[in-house]
Design a protein around this motif. Structure first.
Motif, mmCIF file in Angstrom:
data_model
loop_
_atom_site.group_PDB
_atom_site.id
_atom_site.type_symbol
_atom_site.label_atom_id
_atom_site.label_comp_id
_atom_site.label_asym_id
_atom_site.label_seq_id
_atom_site.Cartn_x
_atom_site.Cartn_y
_atom_site.Cartn_z
ATOM 1 N N ASN A 1 -1.725 -6.219 -1.596
ATOM 2 C CA ASN A 1 -1.554 -5.085 -2.200
ATOM 3 C C ASN A 1 -2.802 -4.859 -2.987
ATOM 4 O OD1 ASN A 1 0.714 -3.502 -1.747
ATOM 5 N ND2 ASN A 1 1.860 -4.683 -2.669
ATOM 6 N N HIS B 1 0.870 -1.145 -0.134
ATOM 7 C CA HIS B 1 -0.058 0.037 -0.114
ATOM 8 C C HIS B 1 0.842 1.175 -0.166
ATOM 9 C CE1 HIS B 1 -3.579 -2.451 0.286
ATOM 10 N NE2 HIS B 1 -3.470 -3.024 1.469
ATOM 11 N N ARG C 1 -7.000 -0.892 2.012
ATOM 12 C CA ARG C 1 -6.121 -0.634 3.205
ATOM 13 C C ARG C 1 -6.986 -0.799 4.188
ATOM 14 N NH1 ARG C 1 -1.915 4.304 1.875
ATOM 15 N NH2 ARG C 1 -1.544 3.822 -0.164
#
Length: 256
Positions: free
Chosen positions: A252, A39, A256
């Protein structure tokens, strides 16, 4: 040239960043695993941020494979974004000192004179952005007789049988003979440690590991567990051992 380390006070935490990352090849052929990004941040930055959130701002990082890239990236004083206090960084450069990494216990023994007693330990290649490095947990640990307190996580698919059993009284057990039908969990690589675990009778490496002895951590923990000297807690927040390129890509791809 890097600036000099801004504080000689012992580090409050150690982040493990010396491994070769063979399972992450070819990504780690030119980049140390803790600098691979999740991230938009290097993996190593995530535990640094979590520590800084709780006021733990003196951190020692051990380096090994391609280790010079890590102090080149973070320096001696790393200024976080988002209003967090900066992190003062010390480095234990194992490959520069000995030509090889010392494994976990060997690396801790090498760094021990520069660490506070009751120091936090975490891996620089594990993503656990919500973990709270709680000052009260450290106070309770230092008031106990335990030599280590480990945080465990529910077993991921790649470690379905777990590492240690967690008893209702908080003690950890390593062997089936000791744990009976207790639930087994995976060691998160996050814990609190006393200096005494890295001294006789548990560890024979001299203080500071001047000869560069290579030693794993698990035998020390298992021996201390057999004497009822290792406690644990279960952590159920976000946690990923970023051990393969596939896990990195999957991580990824998640929000998040």
């Amino acid at each position: 040239m890097l600036p000099s380390t801004p504080s000689l006070a012992p580090a409050q935490a150690m982040l493990l960043a010396a491994g070769r990352g063979n399972r992450m090849r070819p990504l780690t052929d030119a980049t140390p695993k803790p600098l691979l990004e999740v991230h938009g941040r290097p993996l190593l930055e995530w535990p640094m941020r979590a520590l800084a959130t709780q006021g733990v701002n003196r951190v020692l990082v051990n380096t090994g494979w391609l280790g010079a890239q890590i102090p080149a990236r973070f320096g001696a004083l790393y200024r976080h974004d988002g209003g967090l206090p900066p992190t003062q960084l010390h480095y234990s450069e194992e490959e520069a000192d000995f030509g090889f990494a010392l494994e976990t216990a060997g690396g801790i023994a090498r760094a021990l004179p520069r660490l506070e007693d009751g120091f936090w330990l975490a891996a620089g290649d594990v993503y656990a952005p919500d973990f709270v490095f709680d000052a009260d947990a450290r106070v309770r640990f230092l008031a106990s007789s335990a030599l280590a307190h480990l945080w465990l996580v529910p077993n991921p698919a790649h470690n379905a049988v777990g590492d240690f059993a967690l008893a209702p009284d908080g003690l950890l057990h390593a062997t089936a003979a000791d744990d009976g039908n207790l639930p087994r969990y995976t060691y998160s690589t996050i814990g609190l440690f006393r200096h005494a675990l890295f001294a006789p009778p548990w560890c024979s490496i001299p203080p500071g590991n001047p000869q560069g002895a290579v030693a794993p951590l698990a035998p020390l923990l298992r021996a201390a567990m057999a004497q009822g000297l290792v406690t644990g807690s279960l952590y159920t927040g976000r946690w990923t051992d970023v051990g393969t390129p596939e896990r990195l890509a999957e991580l990824n791809a998640t929000p998040r």
